[in-house]
Scaffold this motif. Sequence first.
Motif, PDB file in Angstrom:
ATOM      1  N   PRO A 119       0.805  -1.235   0.000  1.00 39.21           N
ATOM      2  CA  PRO A 119       0.000   0.000   0.000  1.00 39.21           C
ATOM      3  C   PRO A 119       0.837   1.283   0.000  1.00 39.21           C
ATOM      4  O   PRO A 119       0.556   2.187  -0.801  1.00 39.21           O
ATOM      5  CB  PRO A 119      -0.859  -0.127   1.271  1.00 39.21           C
ATOM      6  CG  PRO A 119      -0.945  -1.602   1.515  1.00 39.21           C
ATOM      7  CD  PRO A 119       0.400  -2.143   1.099  1.00 39.21           C
ATOM      8  N   PRO A 120       1.893   1.412   0.837  1.00 39.76           N
ATOM      9  CA  PRO A 120       2.668   2.652   0.751  1.00 39.76           C
ATOM     10  C   PRO A 120       3.410   2.791  -0.577  1.00 39.76           C
ATOM     11  O   PRO A 120       3.541   3.906  -1.095  1.00 39.76           O
ATOM     12  CB  PRO A 120       3.642   2.587   1.928  1.00 39.76           C
ATOM     13  CG  PRO A 120       3.490   1.270   2.569  1.00 39.76           C
ATOM     14  CD  PRO A 120       2.305   0.597   1.983  1.00 39.76           C
ATOM     15  N   LEU A 121       3.880   1.678  -1.149  1.00 37.33           N
ATOM     16  CA  LEU A 121       4.555   1.764  -2.444  1.00 37.33           C
ATOM     17  C   LEU A 121       3.575   2.223  -3.520  1.00 37.33           C
ATOM     18  O   LEU A 121       3.926   3.036  -4.385  1.00 37.33           O
ATOM     19  CB  LEU A 121       5.174   0.414  -2.816  1.00 37.33           C
ATOM     20  CG  LEU A 121       5.944   0.372  -4.135  1.00 37.33           C
ATOM     21  CD1 LEU A 121       7.074   1.395  -4.152  1.00 37.33           C
ATOM     22  CD2 LEU A 121       6.474  -1.033  -4.389  1.00 37.33           C
ATOM     23  N   ARG A 122       2.345   1.734  -3.459  1.00 33.97           N
ATOM     24  CA  ARG A 122       1.316   2.175  -4.408  1.00 33.97           C
ATOM     25  C   ARG A 122       1.059   3.678  -4.243  1.00 33.97           C
ATOM     26  O   ARG A 122       0.977   4.417  -5.223  1.00 33.97           O
ATOM     27  CB  ARG A 122       0.024   1.387  -4.186  1.00 33.97           C
ATOM     28  CG  ARG A 122      -1.078   1.741  -5.175  1.00 33.97           C
ATOM     29  CD  ARG A 122      -2.354   0.934  -4.952  1.00 33.97           C
ATOM     30  NE  ARG A 122      -2.121  -0.483  -5.138  1.00 33.97           N
ATOM     31  CZ  ARG A 122      -2.196  -1.401  -4.163  1.00 33.97           C
ATOM     32  NH1 ARG A 122      -2.539  -1.054  -2.939  1.00 33.97           N
ATOM     33  NH2 ARG A 122      -1.965  -2.672  -4.417  1.00 33.97           N
ATOM     34  N   GLU A 123       0.948   4.130  -2.995  1.00 37.54           N
ATOM     35  CA  GLU A 123       0.700   5.554  -2.723  1.00 37.54           C
ATOM     36  C   GLU A 123       1.875   6.416  -3.194  1.00 37.54           C
ATOM     37  O   GLU A 123       1.680   7.469  -3.793  1.00 37.54           O
ATOM     38  CB  GLU A 123       0.446   5.759  -1.228  1.00 37.54           C
ATOM     39  CG  GLU A 123       0.191   7.191  -0.832  1.00 37.54           C
ATOM     40  CD  GLU A 123      -1.097   7.771  -1.404  1.00 37.54           C
ATOM     41  OE1 GLU A 123      -1.176   9.016  -1.511  1.00 37.54           O
ATOM     42  OE2 GLU A 123      -2.029   7.012  -1.744  1.00 37.54           O
ATOM     43  N   LEU A 124       3.098   5.971  -2.929  1.00 38.91           N
ATOM     44  CA  LEU A 124       4.278   6.720  -3.373  1.00 38.91           C
ATOM     45  C   LEU A 124       4.351   6.784  -4.893  1.00 38.91           C
ATOM     46  O   LEU A 124       4.685   7.832  -5.457  1.00 38.91           O
ATOM     47  CB  LEU A 124       5.549   6.078  -2.811  1.00 38.91           C
ATOM     48  CG  LEU A 124       5.770   6.292  -1.321  1.00 38.91           C
ATOM     49  CD1 LEU A 124       6.808   5.323  -0.790  1.00 38.91           C
ATOM     50  CD2 LEU A 124       6.167   7.730  -1.037  1.00 38.91           C
ATOM     51  N   THR A 125       4.032   5.692  -5.544  1.00 39.88           N
ATOM     52  CA  THR A 125       4.050   5.658  -7.010  1.00 39.88           C
ATOM     53  C   THR A 125       3.007   6.619  -7.572  1.00 39.88           C
ATOM     54  O   THR A 125       3.283   7.372  -8.509  1.00 39.88           O
ATOM     55  CB  THR A 125       3.814   4.220  -7.514  1.00 39.88           C
ATOM     56  OG1 THR A 125       4.857   3.381  -7.001  1.00 39.88           O
ATOM     57  CG2 THR A 125       3.797   4.151  -9.025  1.00 39.88           C
ATOM     58  N   LEU A 126       1.831   6.620  -6.990  1.00 35.49           N
ATOM     59  CA  LEU A 126       0.778   7.530  -7.430  1.00 35.49           C
ATOM     60  C   LEU A 126       1.200   8.987  -7.235  1.00 35.49           C
ATOM     61  O   LEU A 126       1.083   9.804  -8.156  1.00 35.49           O
ATOM     62  CB  LEU A 126      -0.509   7.237  -6.663  1.00 35.49           C
ATOM     63  CG  LEU A 126      -1.741   8.028  -7.057  1.00 35.49           C
ATOM     64  CD1 LEU A 126      -2.157   7.677  -8.483  1.00 35.49           C
ATOM     65  CD2 LEU A 126      -2.881   7.733  -6.098  1.00 35.49           C
ATOM     66  N   ARG A 127       1.713   9.297  -6.059  1.00 42.53           N
ATOM     67  CA  ARG A 127       2.148  10.672  -5.781  1.00 42.53           C
ATOM     68  C   ARG A 127       3.286  11.090  -6.705  1.00 42.53           C
ATOM     69  O   ARG A 127       3.299  12.214  -7.208  1.00 42.53           O
ATOM     70  CB  ARG A 127       2.603  10.810  -4.323  1.00 42.53           C
ATOM     71  CG  ARG A 127       1.474  10.754  -3.330  1.00 42.53           C
ATOM     72  CD  ARG A 127       1.989  10.940  -1.934  1.00 42.53           C
ATOM     73  NE  ARG A 127       0.940  10.723  -0.945  1.00 42.53           N
ATOM     74  CZ  ARG A 127       1.007  11.160   0.289  1.00 42.53           C
ATOM     75  NH1 ARG A 127       2.069  11.826   0.721  1.00 42.53           N
ATOM     76  NH2 ARG A 127       0.016  10.932   1.124  1.00 42.53           N
ATOM     77  N   PHE A 128       4.252  10.195  -6.909  1.00 39.96           N
ATOM     78  CA  PHE A 128       5.362  10.518  -7.795  1.00 39.96           C
ATOM     79  C   PHE A 128       4.868  10.773  -9.213  1.00 39.96           C
ATOM     80  O   PHE A 128       5.261  11.746  -9.855  1.00 39.96           O
ATOM     81  CB  PHE A 128       6.420   9.406  -7.801  1.00 39.96           C
ATOM     82  CG  PHE A 128       7.454   9.628  -8.865  1.00 39.96           C
ATOM     83  CD1 PHE A 128       8.410  10.613  -8.706  1.00 39.96           C
ATOM     84  CD2 PHE A 128       7.439   8.901 -10.039  1.00 39.96           C
ATOM     85  CE1 PHE A 128       9.350  10.856  -9.700  1.00 39.96           C
ATOM     86  CE2 PHE A 128       8.366   9.127 -11.036  1.00 39.96           C
ATOM     87  CZ  PHE A 128       9.327  10.107 -10.862  1.00 39.96           C
ATOM     88  N   ARG A 147       8.642  12.049   2.016  1.00 34.83           N
ATOM     89  CA  ARG A 147       9.838  11.562   2.736  1.00 34.83           C
ATOM     90  C   ARG A 147       9.427  10.661   3.895  1.00 34.83           C
ATOM     91  O   ARG A 147      10.035   9.608   4.118  1.00 34.83           O
ATOM     92  CB  ARG A 147      10.640  12.766   3.262  1.00 34.83           C
ATOM     93  CG  ARG A 147      11.968  12.398   3.902  1.00 34.83           C
ATOM     94  CD  ARG A 147      13.003  12.513   2.824  1.00 34.83           C
ATOM     95  NE  ARG A 147      14.367  12.598   3.238  1.00 34.83           N
ATOM     96  CZ  ARG A 147      15.150  11.524   3.374  1.00 34.83           C
ATOM     97  NH1 ARG A 147      14.673  10.326   3.255  1.00 34.83           N
ATOM     98  NH2 ARG A 147      16.420  11.683   3.650  1.00 34.83           N
ATOM     99  N   THR A 148       8.398  11.060   4.622  1.00 36.78           N
ATOM    100  CA  THR A 148       7.911  10.276   5.758  1.00 36.78           C
ATOM    101  C   THR A 148       7.393   8.922   5.294  1.00 36.78           C
ATOM    102  O   THR A 148       7.649   7.897   5.935  1.00 36.78           O
ATOM    103  CB  THR A 148       6.804  11.044   6.496  1.00 36.78           C
ATOM    104  OG1 THR A 148       7.356  12.279   6.970  1.00 36.78           O
ATOM    105  CG2 THR A 148       6.246  10.254   7.655  1.00 36.78           C
ATOM    106  N   LEU A 149       6.676   8.913   4.174  1.00 33.39           N
ATOM    107  CA  LEU A 149       6.139   7.667   3.639  1.00 33.39           C
ATOM    108  C   LEU A 149       7.254   6.746   3.128  1.00 33.39           C
ATOM    109  O   LEU A 149       7.160   5.524   3.245  1.00 33.39           O
ATOM    110  CB  LEU A 149       5.147   7.986   2.520  1.00 33.39           C
ATOM    111  CG  LEU A 149       4.116   6.946   2.123  1.00 33.39           C
ATOM    112  CD1 LEU A 149       3.337   6.420   3.316  1.00 33.39           C
ATOM    113  CD2 LEU A 149       3.156   7.539   1.105  1.00 33.39           C
TER     114      LEU A 149
END
Length: 165
Positions: A119-128, A147-149
């Motif tokens: 889930p955090p990798l999915r969120e980071l990918t979406l944000r990026f 950065r926190t994520l």
Amino acid sequence: MANALVVLLVTAALGVLAVVLWRAFNARGKADEGARLEVSSQSAATLAADPMNALSRAPEGWAHLADELAARGEYREAVRGLYLALLSRLHHQGAIHYDPRLSNWDYLRQFRGRSEWVPPLRELTLRFDFAWYGNLPVGERGYRDFRTLCAPMLSTPAVAEPARA
């Protein structure tokens, strides 16, 4: 006679559809098999020589560059640096196979690391993707949140080590 012709045309259309679907699934299976057995024609040294490549720096180097960029107010570029740090870390720890021809979503699909990181990798990918490819403005807070994520994934092994007896 007209009913027989309609039945014949429907049957032929279903037959063609079945053949197309069979070929598509067969090709997909071969592509999946090839992806597991793929050998890159580019060496790690060649990939590392490209300064825009995630493997051109150690994860710590990318993270340090990201912090420098953020300190200068270049938050969008800083988010990219952190994402590259993440890809570099995950590659070096065996959770993904980095290949510049793959999309960020391909990395998520092939992820072999800790299940709680999906889930955090999915969120980071979406944000990026929104920040980098969508030109979505990123401010100081957006960078700090990113950065926190990223922090747990950058500081912890990507693949859980087996328990020792």
